[in-house]
Enzyme design. Structure first.
Site, PDB file in Angstrom:
ATOM      1  CG  ASP A   1      47.947  41.464  44.656  1.00 32.32           C
ATOM      2  OD1 ASP A   1      47.628  40.261  44.599  1.00 32.32           O
ATOM      3  OD2 ASP A   1      47.358  42.281  45.399  1.00 32.32           O
TER       4      ASP A   1
ATOM      5  CG  HIS B   1      40.387  43.129  36.445  1.00 33.78           C
ATOM      6  ND1 HIS B   1      39.868  43.895  37.477  1.00 33.78           N
ATOM      7  CD2 HIS B   1      39.351  42.898  35.600  1.00 33.78           C
ATOM      8  CE1 HIS B   1      38.584  44.109  37.261  1.00 33.78           C
ATOM      9  NE2 HIS B   1      38.237  43.509  36.133  1.00 33.78           N
TER      10      HIS B   1
ATOM     11  CB  CYS C   1      53.366  39.396  17.269  1.00 30.80           C
ATOM     12  SG  CYS C   1      54.613  39.254  18.558  1.00 30.80           S
TER      13      CYS C   1
ATOM     14  CB  CYS D   1      57.857  42.505  20.519  1.00 29.45           C
ATOM     15  SG  CYS D   1      57.675  40.916  19.755  1.00 29.45           S
TER      16      CYS D   1
ATOM     17  CB  ALA E   1      40.150  41.746  54.399  1.00 28.48           C
TER      18      ALA E   1
HETATM   19  C1  BJW Z   1      39.252  47.097  52.633  1.00 23.77           C
HETATM   20  C2  BJW Z   1      40.434  47.301  53.294  1.00 23.77           C
HETATM   21  C3  BJW Z   1      40.775  46.347  54.238  1.00 23.77           C
HETATM   22  C4  BJW Z   1      40.256  48.910  51.953  1.00 23.77           C
HETATM   23  N1  BJW Z   1      39.957  45.318  54.443  1.00 23.77           N
HETATM   24  N2  BJW Z   1      38.458  46.070  52.852  1.00 23.77           N
HETATM   25  C5  BJW Z   1      28.284  48.261  33.172  1.00 23.77           C
HETATM   26  C6  BJW Z   1      27.914  49.450  33.766  1.00 23.77           C
HETATM   27  C7  BJW Z   1      28.793  50.549  33.789  1.00 23.77           C
HETATM   28  C8  BJW Z   1      30.044  50.480  33.188  1.00 23.77           C
HETATM   29  C9  BJW Z   1      30.412  49.307  32.592  1.00 23.77           C
HETATM   30  C10 BJW Z   1      29.540  48.220  32.583  1.00 23.77           C
HETATM   31  N3  BJW Z   1      30.155  47.188  31.939  1.00 23.77           N
HETATM   32  C11 BJW Z   1      31.402  47.597  31.575  1.00 23.77           C
HETATM   33  C12 BJW Z   1      31.579  48.873  31.948  1.00 23.77           C
HETATM   34  C13 BJW Z   1      32.805  49.706  31.720  1.00 23.77           C
HETATM   35  C14 BJW Z   1      33.911  49.443  32.701  1.00 23.77           C
HETATM   36  C15 BJW Z   1      33.378  49.703  34.107  1.00 23.77           C
HETATM   37  O1  BJW Z   1      33.084  48.826  34.871  1.00 23.77           O
HETATM   38  N4  BJW Z   1      33.288  50.973  34.477  1.00 23.77           N
HETATM   39  C16 BJW Z   1      32.781  51.378  35.780  1.00 23.77           C
HETATM   40  C17 BJW Z   1      33.932  51.735  36.722  1.00 23.77           C
HETATM   41  C18 BJW Z   1      31.852  52.529  35.590  1.00 23.77           C
HETATM   42  N5  BJW Z   1      34.414  48.094  32.577  1.00 23.77           N
HETATM   43  C19 BJW Z   1      35.345  47.769  31.668  1.00 23.77           C
HETATM   44  O2  BJW Z   1      35.772  48.584  30.877  1.00 23.77           O
HETATM   45  C20 BJW Z   1      35.812  46.327  31.645  1.00 23.77           C
HETATM   46  N6  BJW Z   1      35.774  45.780  30.348  1.00 23.77           N
HETATM   47  C21 BJW Z   1      34.640  45.582  29.673  1.00 23.77           C
HETATM   48  O3  BJW Z   1      33.566  45.894  30.109  1.00 23.77           O
HETATM   49  O4  BJW Z   1      34.829  44.986  28.442  1.00 23.77           O
HETATM   50  C22 BJW Z   1      33.719  44.892  27.569  1.00 23.77           C
HETATM   51  C23 BJW Z   1      33.867  45.984  26.544  1.00 23.77           C
HETATM   52  C24 BJW Z   1      34.822  45.856  25.584  1.00 23.77           C
HETATM   53  C25 BJW Z   1      34.950  46.838  24.605  1.00 23.77           C
HETATM   54  C26 BJW Z   1      34.133  47.961  24.663  1.00 23.77           C
HETATM   55  C27 BJW Z   1      33.186  48.082  25.661  1.00 23.77           C
HETATM   56  C28 BJW Z   1      33.050  47.080  26.615  1.00 23.77           C
HETATM   57  C29 BJW Z   1      37.271  46.229  32.083  1.00 23.77           C
HETATM   58  C30 BJW Z   1      37.487  46.683  33.477  1.00 23.77           C
HETATM   59  C31 BJW Z   1      38.978  46.641  33.794  1.00 23.77           C
HETATM   60  C32 BJW Z   1      39.293  47.199  35.163  1.00 23.77           C
HETATM   61  N7  BJW Z   1      40.677  47.373  35.276  1.00 23.77           N
HETATM   62  C33 BJW Z   1      41.261  47.818  36.526  1.00 23.77           C
HETATM   63  C34 BJW Z   1      42.781  48.016  36.317  1.00 23.77           C
HETATM   64  C35 BJW Z   1      43.461  46.642  36.244  1.00 23.77           C
HETATM   65  C36 BJW Z   1      44.929  46.733  36.112  1.00 23.77           C
HETATM   66  C37 BJW Z   1      45.575  47.410  37.283  1.00 23.77           C
HETATM   67  O5  BJW Z   1      45.489  46.945  38.446  1.00 23.77           O
HETATM   68  O6  BJW Z   1      46.211  48.421  37.036  1.00 23.77           O
HETATM   69  O7  BJW Z   1      41.038  46.836  37.557  1.00 23.77           O
HETATM   70  S1  BJW Z   1      40.438  49.227  37.172  1.00 23.77           S
HETATM   71  C38 BJW Z   1      40.589  48.781  38.868  1.00 23.77           C
HETATM   72  O8  BJW Z   1      39.274  48.579  39.449  1.00 23.77           O
HETATM   73  C39 BJW Z   1      41.272  47.413  38.869  1.00 23.77           C
HETATM   74  C40 BJW Z   1      40.498  46.681  39.920  1.00 23.77           C
HETATM   75  O9  BJW Z   1      40.639  45.285  39.744  1.00 23.77           O
HETATM   76  C41 BJW Z   1      39.102  47.185  39.714  1.00 23.77           C
HETATM   77  C42 BJW Z   1      38.194  46.988  40.892  1.00 23.77           C
HETATM   78  O10 BJW Z   1      38.642  47.697  41.988  1.00 23.77           O
HETATM   79  P1  BJW Z   1      38.550  47.065  43.446  1.00 23.77           P
HETATM   80  O11 BJW Z   1      39.384  45.871  43.532  1.00 23.77           O
HETATM   81  O12 BJW Z   1      37.136  46.927  43.824  1.00 23.77           O
HETATM   82  O13 BJW Z   1      39.293  48.164  44.301  1.00 23.77           O
HETATM   83  P2  BJW Z   1      38.732  49.545  44.892  1.00 23.77           P
HETATM   84  O14 BJW Z   1      39.898  50.380  45.197  1.00 23.77           O
HETATM   85  O15 BJW Z   1      37.666  50.102  44.050  1.00 23.77           O
HETATM   86  O16 BJW Z   1      38.014  49.121  46.248  1.00 23.77           O
HETATM   87  C43 BJW Z   1      38.751  48.683  47.367  1.00 23.77           C
HETATM   88  C44 BJW Z   1      37.765  48.316  48.446  1.00 23.77           C
HETATM   89  O17 BJW Z   1      38.482  47.751  49.525  1.00 23.77           O
HETATM   90  C45 BJW Z   1      36.992  49.515  48.995  1.00 23.77           C
HETATM   91  O18 BJW Z   1      35.609  49.165  49.049  1.00 23.77           O
HETATM   92  C46 BJW Z   1      37.553  49.708  50.409  1.00 23.77           C
HETATM   93  O19 BJW Z   1      36.569  50.156  51.334  1.00 23.77           O
HETATM   94  C47 BJW Z   1      38.002  48.302  50.734  1.00 23.77           C
HETATM   95  N8  BJW Z   1      39.107  48.199  51.681  1.00 23.77           N
HETATM   96  N9  BJW Z   1      41.013  48.504  52.778  1.00 23.77           N
HETATM   97  C48 BJW Z   1      38.792  45.251  53.697  1.00 23.77           C
HETATM   98  N10 BJW Z   1      41.919  46.470  54.943  1.00 23.77           N
HETATM   99 ZN    ZN Z   2      55.610  41.242  18.766  1.00 25.17          ZN
END
Ligand code: BJW
Ligand code: ZN
Length: 247
Positions: free
Chosen positions: A104, A119, A130, A147, A230
């Site tokens: 963001d 991310h 491309c 594109c 936070a």
């Molecule tokens: C507050 C609050 C307040 C609320 N104050 N706190 C190892 C083990 C298992 C699986 C895998 C592994 N390694 C890889 C994987 C697969 C996968 C993965 O991790 N899966 C698990 C979920 C099971 N990972 C991937 O696929 C990654 N790539 C990869 O591994 O590449 C290698 C590869 C390549 C080819 C083949 C195979 C492997 C890529 C991960 C990409 C994640 N993308 C997203 C979307 C991004 C774009 C978008 O925004 O649309 O990223 S998913 C989403 O989750 C987003 C976030 O950045 C990410 C993390 O979420 P985050 O920020 O933690 O948010 P929340 O909502 O989960 O939590 C919010 C927290 O805030 C909560 O705890 C609340 O309590 C708290 N909160 N209000 C303080 N006011």
């Molecule tokens: Zn292109």
């Protein structure tokens, strides 16, 4: 009001390198919904239906609709006390890094300078064929923008199954390894390899501090845990730090 440990303030004062590892919760108080947890958008929407490449190829209209909706919310939002307190710490320490999973741009808008975006960033787009970048506002009046080469344009964010941008991850890893104090703020810490950096920091000797509204997967790794918003907690930590230095 949450009581901040004196010992943490002392550790902070002695620290040279500080890292803030942030997730969606750090932007929640700016009105940007989180993914998981109580009010997370994925209680209603399945991540695999929108945040992966196959979904985009199958239904680019739906995926773009979701991103354009979020982009609008983001553009109308402002950095909150959490982003601002993190940025203010740069006035007192020479090495403050932000390693964020958020797309963001709010850390940058708050004034943070050393930021690693694991991310991607919703303000950038690129052609799936491309790889040319399109960072201007896209025109959706004739359907999904394309594109010159004919490829579909997508947001520059990291979807499931995709590799993280290498320099950003390497930069985050280096910051984690060198950190004295590593704050984990507003993340469920379930998405890898991003969450790996918390372990990297811990095993490199950093003191881990968690700030979240609830317990997470990594709570047991933290020396200090503060459960609350936070913005409130970071403002208090900054306040106590300044008080301790008569600032
Ligand atoms: C507050 C609050 C307040 C609320 N104050 N706190 C190892 C083990 C298992 C699986 C895998 C592994 N390694 C890889 C994987 C697969 C996968 C993965 O991790 N899966 C698990 C979920 C099971 N990972 C991937 O696929 C990654 N790539 C990869 O591994 O590449 C290698 C590869 C390549 C080819 C083949 C195979 C492997 C890529 C991960 C990409 C994640 N993308 C997203 C979307 C991004 C774009 C978008 O925004 O649309 O990223 S998913 C989403 O989750 C987003 C976030 O950045 C990410 C993390 O979420 P985050 O920020 O933690 O948010 P929340 O909502 O989960 O939590 C919010 C927290 O805030 C909560 O705890 C609340 O309590 C708290 N909160 N209000 C303080 N006011
Ligand atoms: Zn292109």
């Amino acid at each position: 009001m949450i009581k901040i440990d004196r010992e943490l303030i002392e550790t902070l004062r002695k620290s040279e390198s500080i890292v803030f590892f942030t997730g969606a919760g750090v932007s929640a108080e700016s009105g940007i919904p989180t993914f998981r947890g109580k009010d997370g958008i994925w209680n209603k929407l399945k991540p695999e239906e929108v945040a992966n490449f196959d979904a985009f190829i199958k239904n680019p209209e739906m995926v773009w609709e979701w991103y354009n909706h979020r982009k609008k919310i983001i553009q109308e939002s402002r950095p909150n006390q959490a982003h601002l307190s993190i940025a203010e710490l740069q006035n007192y320490f020479s090495d403050v890094a932000v390693v964020t999973q958020n797309i963001d741009n709010l850390h940058k808008r708050a004034g943070s300078e050393k930021i690693f975006e694991l991310h991607g960033n919703i303000e950038r787009n690129f052609c799936i064929q491309c790889k040319k970048f399109f960072n201007e506002e896209l025109d959706f009046s004739n359907g999904i923008p394309k594109c010159d080469c004919g490829g579909l344009i997508r947001p520059d964010v990291v979807w499931f199954g995709e590799y993280l941008p290498e320099e950003q991850f390497k930069g985050g890893e280096k910051a984690a390894m060198n950190s004295d104090l590593f704050f984990v703020v507003g993340t469920s810490a379930v998405v890898y390899p991003a969450a790996e950096l918390i372990y990297t920091a811990k095993f490199s000797g950093a003191t881990i501090v968690e700030i979240n509204i609830e317990e997470t997967e990594i709570s047991s790794m933290a020396k200090y845990s503060y459960f609350g918003k936070a913005g409130d907690i970071l403002m208090e930590i900054l306040g106590e730090f300044k008080l301790s230095k008569n600032l």
